[in-house]
Enzyme design. Structure first.
Site, PDB file in Angstrom:
ATOM      1  CB  SER A   1       5.966  -6.622   7.683  1.00  0.00           C
ATOM      2  OG  SER A   1       5.155  -5.621   7.173  1.00  0.00           O
TER       3      SER A   1
ATOM      4  CG  ASP B   1       4.134  -5.572  10.283  1.00  0.00           C
ATOM      5  OD1 ASP B   1       5.167  -5.808  10.934  1.00  0.00           O
ATOM      6  OD2 ASP B   1       3.407  -6.478   9.844  1.00  0.00           O
TER       7      ASP B   1
ATOM      8  NE  ARG C   1      -2.699  -0.391   3.587  1.00  0.00           N
ATOM      9  CZ  ARG C   1      -3.478   0.290   4.429  1.00  0.00           C
ATOM     10  NH1 ARG C   1      -4.638   0.761   4.031  1.00  0.00           N
ATOM     11  NH2 ARG C   1      -3.094   0.515   5.672  1.00  0.00           N
TER      12      ARG C   1
END
Length: 902
Positions: free
Chosen positions: A587, A641, A524
Site C-alpha cells: 500500500s 491495496d 498479513r
C-alpha cells in the site's frame, strides 16, 4: 384564654405536632428522590428542575449587566455593575414597573411586549441604548431547562395566567419581543429562577450559602445537588443547582391528610385549581384569604361578631397578607386588628379581636411549620450528600411574607433547628432580592459565553461550506486529468499510476494462492483457495506485527522480517515445499511497468525503511527469499491495496469499478479507459489506475482550507510537505489534529483548567480508535471522561463535551473531503461514458470507514450531494484486499498461461 381555646378547637386540624412535621419532612425527601430519578420524574409532583447553574460566584465576575425580575409581587428592571476582581462590590440602579391584571392574565405575546417596552424605557432613562449588554431574566415560575439560556414554561402559578405561553420557551418569546426595538441590543444569557437568584445573591457574600428559599407571593426553594444524583443531566462532575418547585408538593395527593376544608375551598376559588397545593398553605398570596374563609365560617357558626357577616367578609381577597402581618404585630396587634375588622364593615368585641388575632397566628404558624419541614428535608439531604456528621451551611432567604411578617422568621428558624439538630444553619436575608444573584449568574454565563465563542471560532475552521467542497471536487478533477496526460504526468501531485490490472475476475479463476498485505496497521499473510464456477473462496491468514524499529530500519531488515513471517505461516499451514503463486499487496505508491514490477516512489504513513525508495519491491522480496534459501515463491503481481479492495468487491459485484481505502492512510483507484491513459500504449479496453490521491494538495492547491493545526501535524510527521490530503482525511493523522487543537484550546485556558499535561504533549497518544469511541452516540460523557483519563487527561464534563465536539469537527471534515474527492471520480466516469446517469459500486476498506460511527454516513451524504447524477453503491470489503490480490494473481496467471500457449 377561653377565646383562644375556642379557636384552637375550631382549627384543631391546622395545628401540626412535631411528629407530623417529621412525617412531612420524610414525605418531602421521598418526593425529592422521585423528581431526581429519570424513571419517576415524569409523574413526580415535585419537579426538581435542573437549572444549569453549576458554580457559585468566585469573585472574578465583572462588568455591566441588565436584570429583569418578573413573577413576584413587583416587576422591576435593574442595571447591575459588578466590580473588578478582589473588590467584591456591586452597584445597582433599578426601576419598578406595574403589572396590571389585563397584562398578566391577557395575551402572552402582549405580556412579553410589555416587558420589552419597560426594558426599553429603562434603558432610555438610564442612557444605555448605545451599549450591548447581557441580560439575566429572573423568572419565578416552573420552567424546564436544557441550558442556562432557555426555559420552557411548565405552568403559570400565583397571579399569572397569560394565554399561549405554557410549553413555549420564554427566552425566545422575550427575545422576539425585544426585536421590535431596533435601537436595543440585548442578549439574554441566563434564565434564573428567583430562588436561584436569592441563593447566588447570598453566596456572593457568604460562600457557605447553598440553599435559596422564597416565602413571598409564592413559595419555593433551590439547593446545590451533586451531579451524580441528577439523572436528567449528563455527567457526574461537581454540582448543579436544583429548583425544587416545592409549591407543587401534594399535587398528587401526598398531603390530603394535612389539608383542611379551608384549603380545599381556597383552592377551588383560585386561578389554578388542584395545583401548587403546598404553596397555597404557605405563601403570601393565600394566607389572608385562608384567614377570611375561617372568619366567615366562624361568623356563620355564630362564634364571632355575634353571628353578623358583612358583605366585605364575603368578598374574595378582602383580607391580604399585609393585614395578617399587622394583626400579629407585637403590642399594636390588637388595635390593628380592630381597625382592620371595622374597615371590613364589622363590629368586633374585645373577645372577637383576640380570637381573630389567634386565627392569624395559627394560619401563619402553620405556614412556617410546613416550610420548615420541607427545608429540613433539603438540609438533611445536603448533609447526607456530603457524608458529614454535622452540616454547616447558610440558607439565603427572600420574599415579602418573610420580610414583612413580624414573627415569621424567628418561628421558621426555631422549627428548622428543632427538626434538624445536626445542622448548624445560618439564615441570611437577601438584601437586594434575587436580582443581584441573577446578575452574578449572568456574569458567569457571560464569561462562559466568551469562552464558547473562542471554541466556536476554532471549530469553524473545520466547517466546510458547500462552495468549498465543490471547489475541492473541481481541483481534484483537474489533478486527475493532469496526472493522466503524458506531458504533465511527471510533475503531477496526484500520481495516477497505471497498475496493469486490466480485467475483473470472470469466475473461471481457480487454484491456491498466497497473498501478502503490507502497509496498513498490520502485516498479513494469507492462503487463498479459489474454486471455479461457484465463486467460492476460502481464506486462511495470520497477522504479524511489524515493530517500529523495523518499519524505520533498513530495507533488508524489513524484507527479511517479511520473509520470516511467510516462513512461519507456511510452517503453520504445512506448505513448506510448495511453490505457490503470490500476490503482494503493497500500500505505497509504486511506478509499475508491468503487473509483476513495482518501483517504490516514496514511503508514506509510518514507514521509513532505508534503501527502498527507487527500488523494485518484487526484486527486494525475491532477494530476501534467496537470502533465506528455504522455499521458492512465484511472485506474479504487486498490487496496491485499493486495487485489491476493488477486486475483492468486484468478484461479488461486477459493477465495482472503484476501490477506496479510508484507514491508516487514504487512497483510491478506479477503472479508466485505456484511451485516456497517455503513459501506456494501446487504446482498447480499460486499466485500473492507482490515483495515489493522498498527495493531492502537495502543490498548495488546497492551502485555503488547511488550518494551522494541519500545518503543525504536517511539520511533525515523517514526510513533511507530502500527502497533505491524506493528512486531513486518514486515521493516522486525525488524532494528531485533535491533539493539536486540544493543546491550543488549553493554552487559551478553555480546557483542562489551562493545564497542558505531559501526556497532551506526547505525539500519537490520540489514536483514531479513541476518536471512534469518543464520537459514539451510545457513549455517555462519563465514558468519554474515562477515555480521556486513560490518556492521562483529567477532564471535567464540560471539557468532555468540548473534546467530543473537536473530534466530531475533525472527522466530519475528513469524511467530507474524502467525499468531494470521490465525487470528482464518479462524475469524471459519468462524463467520459457520456451518460445522463451513472450506476457504479465503490469497494471500500479501512479502519476509519469500518469503525468510526459517522465517517461512512457523512462520506456517502457528501458524494450524493456533489454528484447527484451518479447512483453510487458502497460495498464494504469483508475480506480486505488480500482476496483481491489473490484474484489478480489468478487472472494474471491465466493471462500468462494464455500467452505461453500462443
Amino acid at each position: 384564654p377561653l377565646v383562644g381555646h375556642l379557636v384552637d378547637r375550631f382549627l384543631y386540624h391546622m395545628r401540626l405536632s412535631d411528629d407530623t412535621l417529621l412525617d412531612i419532612m420524610r414525605r418531602f425527601r421521598a418526593e425529592m428522590e422521585k423528581g431526581l430519578a429519570k424513571d419517576t420524574n415524569p409523574t413526580a409532583a415535585v419537579k426538581m428542575l435542573p437549572t444549569f447553574v453549576r458554580a457559585i460566584p468566585d469573585g472574578s465576575e465583572n462588568g455591566e449587566f441588565l436584570s429583569l425580575d418578573l413573577g413576584g409581587s413587583k416587576f422591576r428592571v435593574l442595571k447591575v455593575q459588578v466590580a473588578e476582581e478582589g473588590k467584591r462590590h456591586v452597584q445597582m440602579e433599578s426601576q419598578f414597573y406595574p403589572t396590571p391584571n389585563e397584562i398578566i392574565r391577557g395575551n402572552g405575546t402582549e405580556l412579553f411586549e410589555y416587558v420589552a417596552d419597560c426594558l426599553a424605557d429603562f434603558m432610555k432613562t438610564k442612557d444605555l441604548k448605545h451599549k450591548k449588554l447581557p441580560l439575566g431574566l429572573t423568572f419565578s415560575f416552573p420552567c424546564r431547562q436544557t441550558k442556562l439560556e432557555e426555559g420552557v414554561l411548565l405552568s403559570w402559578t400565583k397571579k399569572f395566567k397569560a394565554r399561549g405561553v405554557q410549553d413555549t420557551d420564554v427566552v425566545s418569546r422575550l427575545t422576539k419581543a425585544m426585536r421590535r426595538h431596533k435601537d436595543m441590543d440585548v442578549d439574554i444569557l441566563a434564565l434564573v429562577n428567583d430562588t436561584v437568584g436569592t441563593m447566588m445573591t447570598c453566596a456572593y457574600d457568604d460562600p457557605y450559602c447553598e440553599v435559596g428559599v422564597i416565602i413571598g407571593t409564592g413559595t419555593n426553594a433551590c439547593y446545590m445537588e451533586d451531579m451524580s444524583n441528577i439523572d436528567l443531566v449528563e455527567g457526574d462532575e461537581g454540582r448543579m443547582c436544583i429548583n425544587t418547585e416545592w409549591g407543587a408538593f401534594g399535587d398528587d395527593g401526598a398531603l390530603e391528610d394535612i389539608r383542611t376544608e379551608f384549603d380545599r375551598e381556597l383552592d377551588l376559588g383560585s386561578l389554578n385549581p388542584g395545583k401548587q397545593l403546598f404553596e397555597k398553605m404557605i405563601s403570601g398570596l393565600y394566607l389572608g384569604e385562608l384567614v377570611r374563609l375561617i372568619l366567615l365560617k366562624m361568623a356563620k357558626a355564630g362564634l364571632l361578631f355575634g353571628g353578623e357577616k358583612s358583605s366585605a367578609l364575603h368578598t374574595k381577597g378582602k383580607i391580604e397578607t399585609r393585614h395578617v402581618a399587622a394583626m400579629e404585630k407585637y403590642k399594636e396587634g390588637l388595635a390593628n386588628t380592630r381597625e382592620i375588622l371595622v374597615d371590613l364593615g364589622l363590629e368586633p368585641s374585645e373577645a372577637d379581636c383576640i380570637a381573630v388575632q389567634h386565627v392569624c397566628t395559627i394560619v401563619s404558624f402553620r405556614s412556617a411549620n410546613l416550610c420548615a419541614a420541607a427545608l429540613a428535608a433539603i438540609l438533611t439531604r445536603l448533609r447526607e450528600n456530603k457524608k458529614v456528621e454535622r452540616l454547616r451551611t447558610t440558607v439565603g432567604m427572600d420574599g415579602t411574607l418573610y420580610k414583612i411578617h413580624p414573627q415569621y422568621p424567628k418561628r421558621l428558624h426555631k422549627v428548622v433547628r428543632k427538626l434538624v439538630p445536626s445542622c448548624d444553619v445560618r439564615f441570611l436575608l437577601s438584601e437586594s432580592g434575587s436580582t443581584k444573584g441573577a446578575a452574578m449568574v449572568t456574569a458567569v454565563a457571560s464569561r462562559l459565553q466568551a469562552q464558547r465563542k473562542q471554541i466556536d471560532r476554532v471549530l469553524a475552521l473545520f466547517q466546510l461550506t458547500r462552495e468549498q467542497l465543490v471547489d475541492v471536487q473541481a481541483k481534484m478533477r483537474a489533478e486527475l486529468e493532469y496526472g493522466l496526460k503524458k506531458k504533465s504526468h511527471g510533475l503531477a501531485t496526484v500520481r495516477m499510476l497505471p497498475t496493469y490490472v486490466c480485467g475483473l475476475p470472470d469466475g473461471t479463476e481457480k487454484g491456491k494462492f498466497l497473498a501478502l498485505d503490507l502497509g496498513g496497521t498490520n502485516f498479513r499473510v494469507l492462503l487463498v483457495k479459489i474454486r471455479s464456477g461457484r465463486r467460492s473462496v476460502r481464506m486462511y491468514n495470520k497477522i504479524f506485527a511489524i515493530p517500529l524499529e523495523i518499519m524505520q530500519g533498513t530495507g533488508e531488515e524489513l524484507f527479511d522480517h517479511i520473509v520470516q513471517c511467510i516462513a512461519d505461516f507456511l510452517d503453520y499451514m504445512g506448505l513448506k515445499g510448495a511453490s505457490l503463486p503470490l500476490g503482494f499487496t503493497f500500500s505505497f505508491p509504486c511506478r509499475q511497468m508491468s503487473i509483476d514490477k513495482g518501483t517504490l516512489i516514496g514511503w508514506t504513513k509510518g514507514f521509513k525503511a532505508t534503501d527502498c525508495e527507487g527500488e523494485d519491491v518484487v526484486d527486494m522480496l525475491r532477494e530476501a527469499i534467496k537470502r533465506r534459501n528455504e522455499f521458492d515463491l512465484d511472485i506474479v503481481a504487486v498490487v496496491n491495496d485499493t486495487v485489491g479492495t476493488m477486486m475483492t468487491c468486484g468478484y461479488e459485484d461486477p459493477n465495482c469499478e472503484i476501490g477506496l481505502i479510508a484507514g491508516t492512510g487514504s487512497n483510491m483507484c478506479y477503472m479508466e479507459d485505456m484511451r485516456n491513459i497517455e503513459m501506456v500504449e494501446g487504446g482498447e479496453g480499460k486499466m485500473c489506475i492507482n490515483t495515489e490521491w493522498g498527495g493531492f494538495g502537495d502543490n498548495g492547491c488546497i492551502d485555503d482550507i488547511r488550518t494551522r493545526y494541519d500545518t503543525e501535524v504536517d511539520e511533525g510527521s515523517l514526510n513533511p510537505g507530502k500527502q497533505r490530503y491524506e493528512k486531513m482525511t486518514s486515521g493516522m493523522y486525525l488524532g494528531e489534529i485533535v491533539r493539536q487543537i486540544l493543546i491550543d484550546l488549553t493554552k487559551q485556558g478553555l480546557l483542562f483548567r489551562g493545564q497542558i499535561s505531559e501526556r497532551l504533549r506526547t505525539r500519537g497518544i490520540f489514536e483514531t480508535k479513541f476518536l471512534s469511541q469518543i464520537e459514539s452516540d451510545r457513549l455517555a460523557l462519563l465514558q468519554v471522561r474515562r477515555i480521556l483519563q486513560q490518556l492521562g487527561l483529567d477532564s471535567t464534563c464540560e471539557d468532555s463535551i468540548v473534546v467530543k465536539e473537536v473530534c466530531g469537527a475533525v472527522s466530519r471534515r475528513a469524511a467530507q473531503l474524502c467525499g468531494a474527492g470521490l465525487a470528482a471520480i464518479v462524475e469524471k466516469r459519468r462524463e467520459d461514458q457520456g451518460l445522463e446517469h451513472l450506476r457504479i459500486t465503490v469497494g471500500v476498506d479501512g479502519t476509519l470507514y469500518k469503525l468510526h460511527p459517522h465517517f461512512s454516513r457523512i462520506l456517502q451524504e457528501t458524494v450524493k450531494e456533489l454528484a447527484p447524477r451518479c447512483d453510487v453503491t458502497f460495498m464494504l470489503s469483508e475480506d480486505g484486499s488480500g482476496k483481491g490480490a489473490a484474484l489478480i494473481t489468478a487472472v494474471a496467471k491465466r493471462l500468462q498461461q494464455a500467452q505461453k500457449e500462443n
